[in-house]
Design a protein around this motif. Structure first.
Motif, PDB file in Angstrom:
ATOM      1  N   VAL A 317      12.713   2.809  -3.395  1.00 35.54           N
ATOM      2  CA  VAL A 317      11.287   2.501  -3.414  1.00 35.54           C
ATOM      3  C   VAL A 317      11.135   0.982  -3.301  1.00 35.54           C
ATOM      4  CG1 VAL A 317       9.117   2.930  -4.598  1.00 35.54           C
ATOM      5  CG2 VAL A 317      11.013   4.500  -4.905  1.00 35.54           C
ATOM      6  N   SER A 318      11.597   0.455  -2.202  1.00 37.15           N
ATOM      7  CA  SER A 318      11.564  -0.979  -1.937  1.00 37.15           C
ATOM      8  C   SER A 318      11.496  -1.160  -0.426  1.00 37.15           C
ATOM      9  CB  SER A 318      12.823  -1.662  -2.495  1.00 37.15           C
ATOM     10  OG  SER A 318      12.728  -1.834  -3.889  1.00 37.15           O
ATOM     11  N   PRO A 319      11.109  -2.348  -0.001  1.00 34.50           N
ATOM     12  CA  PRO A 319      10.758  -3.528  -0.780  1.00 34.50           C
ATOM     13  C   PRO A 319       9.373  -3.413  -1.411  1.00 34.50           C
ATOM     14  CG  PRO A 319      10.416  -3.953   1.535  1.00 34.50           C
ATOM     15  CD  PRO A 319      11.044  -2.591   1.447  1.00 34.50           C
ATOM     16  N   HIS A 320       9.023  -4.436  -2.189  1.00 29.17           N
ATOM     17  CA  HIS A 320       7.695  -4.551  -2.782  1.00 29.17           C
ATOM     18  C   HIS A 320       6.966  -5.735  -2.153  1.00 29.17           C
ATOM     19  CE1 HIS A 320       9.051  -1.679  -5.722  1.00 29.17           C
ATOM     20  NE2 HIS A 320       8.065  -1.901  -6.569  1.00 29.17           N
ATOM     21  N   VAL A 321       5.658  -5.669  -2.176  1.00 30.26           N
ATOM     22  CA  VAL A 321       4.844  -6.835  -1.863  1.00 30.26           C
ATOM     23  C   VAL A 321       3.954  -7.100  -3.071  1.00 30.26           C
ATOM     24  CG1 VAL A 321       4.864  -6.515   0.629  1.00 30.26           C
ATOM     25  CG2 VAL A 321       3.064  -5.439  -0.721  1.00 30.26           C
ATOM     26  N   TYR A 322       3.701  -8.359  -3.338  1.00 35.52           N
ATOM     27  CA  TYR A 322       2.812  -8.712  -4.438  1.00 35.52           C
ATOM     28  C   TYR A 322       2.009  -9.941  -4.046  1.00 35.52           C
ATOM     29  CZ  TYR A 322       6.169 -12.401  -5.716  1.00 35.52           C
ATOM     30  OH  TYR A 322       7.000 -13.497  -5.706  1.00 35.52           O
ATOM     31  N   GLY A 323       0.834 -10.077  -4.633  1.00 37.82           N
ATOM     32  CA  GLY A 323       0.025 -11.232  -4.295  1.00 37.82           C
ATOM     33  C   GLY A 323      -1.400 -11.111  -4.753  1.00 37.82           C
ATOM     34  N   ILE A 324      -2.260 -11.949  -4.152  1.00 33.21           N
ATOM     35  CA  ILE A 324      -3.661 -12.010  -4.516  1.00 33.21           C
ATOM     36  C   ILE A 324      -4.494 -12.018  -3.238  1.00 33.21           C
ATOM     37  CG2 ILE A 324      -5.447 -13.306  -5.739  1.00 33.21           C
ATOM     38  CD1 ILE A 324      -3.261 -14.667  -7.334  1.00 33.21           C
ATOM     39  N   ALA A 325      -5.556 -11.223  -3.229  1.00 37.60           N
ATOM     40  CA  ALA A 325      -6.527 -11.239  -2.148  1.00 37.60           C
ATOM     41  C   ALA A 325      -7.864 -11.703  -2.742  1.00 37.60           C
ATOM     42  CB  ALA A 325      -6.679  -9.844  -1.532  1.00 37.60           C
ATOM     43  N   TYR A 326      -8.570 -12.521  -1.989  1.00 35.90           N
ATOM     44  CA  TYR A 326      -9.822 -13.105  -2.458  1.00 35.90           C
ATOM     45  C   TYR A 326     -10.986 -12.536  -1.660  1.00 35.90           C
ATOM     46  CZ  TYR A 326      -6.570 -16.579  -4.366  1.00 35.90           C
ATOM     47  OH  TYR A 326      -5.533 -17.199  -5.036  1.00 35.90           O
TER      48      TYR A 326
END
Length: 327
Positions: A317-326
Motif C-alpha cells: 500500500v505504497s507509495p504515499h503522497v502527503y501535503g496541503i491544498a489551499y
C-alpha cells in the motif's frame, strides 16, 4: 421420457414393450429403478463456488467504500497487508449512477448503507488495534503537516475520522472545534475516547455519520479539512474533493495523506493490480491503484503542495503522497 430434478432436465429411455399407452406394473417398477439412477448432481461446495465467483468490487462510479477510504469512507481503511484482521464480510456499496439526493442523510444511505452492528463493531475494533504500527511510522509525516493548523484554524472537519488517531494533533493551539465524519457509527465511541485521551473537551468534538461525497456542513464554514487514507475508498474522488472545497472558507487548508498507485511498469504496480479486487473486498472498498495525488492536484485548488513517501510497514500500500491544498 423427460423428468426434472434439481433444476436439470434428464432424458430417460424406457425399453421394453410399448404397445400399450398405459405401462403395466412391471414396466412402472423398471421405470422407477431407472429414474432413481438419474439423481440430481451433488451441489458444489460453498468454498468452490466462492473461489470461482468474479471478484466483488464497488461500482466504478461509486469507490468500500471502504477501503475502508464512500468515506468509506472511511478511514484509515484496513490495509490488506498492514492489518491483522480476518476476511470480514463486506456489503458492496451502491452505485452513484442513479444520482444523489440533495438530502445528505439519504445520500449516506445510498452510497454507504449501514452494515450490521456486529460487523461495524468488529471493523472498528480491528482498526483500533491493527493500525498502531502504521500510525507509528506515519507520525513523522503528520508531524510535518499538522503544525500548519495555527491558532487561526478554529473549525476543523476530518473526513473518515475512524477511531480518532489524528485527534491528538489538534489540541494545544487556540480554541478549536472538531467535526469527525465517518460512515461507520460504531467509530464514534472510539473517536470520543481518543478525544478525551488527547485532552479535547467533549463540547469541542462532534461526530457525524456521513460520507465525503455529501457533507452535512454549510458552505465556506471550515478553516481546515483533514483526510488521511480516505480517498482510496470513497465512491467518487472528484465529488469528495468538490465537497472539501465547498465547505472550506476562502484560504482554508486541506491536509491529506493518501496511498497511491505505484509507478506504471513497476513490479509493485503489477502486484497492486493483481491484489486490488481482493483489497477492495476485505478493506471496505479501498483501491490500491488510484492516482490520488494527480486528482488532488487537478481538483481546482488555488495551490497544492505535495510530496511522496514510502512506508515500510505497508509495502504493498505504497507509495504515499502527503501535503496541503489551499482553497
Amino acid at each position: 421420457m423427460q423428468t426434472v430434478s434439481g433444476g436439470h432436465v434428464f432424458s430417460v429411455v424406457v425399453t421394453g414393450p410399448t404397445q400399450s399407452p398405459t405401462p403395466n406394473a412391471a414396466q412402472r417398477r423398471s421405470l422407477l429403478r431407472r429414474l432413481a439412477r438419474h439423481t440430481a448432481p451433488t451441489p458444489r461446495p460453498a468454498w468452490r463456488a466462492i473461489s470461482r465467483a468474479p471478484p466483488v468490487t464497488p461500482s466504478a462510479g461509486a469507490e468500500a467504500l471502504l477501503c475502508p477510504c464512500r468515506l468509506c469512507v472511511g478511514k484509515r481503511r484496513l490495509l490488506l497487508l498492514g492489518a491483522s484482521t480476518a476476511l470480514l464480510p463486506v456489503l458492496p456499496s451502491t452505485s452513484l449512477a442513479s444520482g444523489l439526493s440533495s438530502d445528505p442523510a439519504a445520500t449516506v444511505e445510498r452510497i454507504h448503507p449501514p452494515r450490521p452492528d456486529w460487523y461495524e463493531e468488529i471493523y472498528a475494533q480491528a482498526m483500533e488495534k491493527s493500525m498502531r504500527s502504521y500510525e507509528a511510522e506515519v507520525a513523522a509525516y503528520k508531524e510535518k503537516l499538522f503544525p500548519q493548523l495555527t491558532e487561526k484554524v478554529e473549525k476543523v472537519l476530518e473526513l473518515g475520522i475512524g477511531t480518532g488517531p489524528n485527534l491528538k494533533y489538534y489540541v494545544g493551539a487556540g480554541d478549536r472545534y472538531i467535526i469527525g465524519v465517518d460512515p461507520n457509527k460504531q467509530m464514534e465511541k472510539y473517536a470520543r475516547a481518543s478525544a478525551e485521551a488527547a485532552g479535547l473537551h467533549s463540547t469541542k468534538f462532534s461526530f457525524i455519520r456521513g460520507v465525503g461525497e455529501a457533507l452535512d456542513v454549510r458552505d465556506n464554514t471550515m478553516d481546515a479539512v483533514i483526510g488521511t487514507l480516505v480517498l482510496c475508498s470513497v465512491s467518487d474522488v472528484a465529488m469528495t474533493l468538490r465537497e472539501v472545497k465547498r465547505v472550506l472558507k476562502p484560504g482554508g487548508l486541506y491536509l491529506f495523506i493518501e496511498h497511491v498507485a505505484a509507478r506504471d511498469g513497476s513490479l509493485l504496480r503489477f502486484m497492486q493490480g493483481l491484489v486490488d479486487p481482493l483489497q477492495q473486498f476485505v478493506s471496505d472498498g479501498c483501491h490500491l491503484t488510484r492516482e490520488t495525488g494527480k486528482q488532488i492536484s487537478e481538483a481546482g485548488f488555488s495551490r497544492v503542495s505535495l510530496q511522496a513517501a514510502f512506508l515500510s510497514t505497508v509495502p504493498l500500500v505504497s507509495p504515499h503522497v502527503y501535503g496541503i491544498a489551499y482553497k
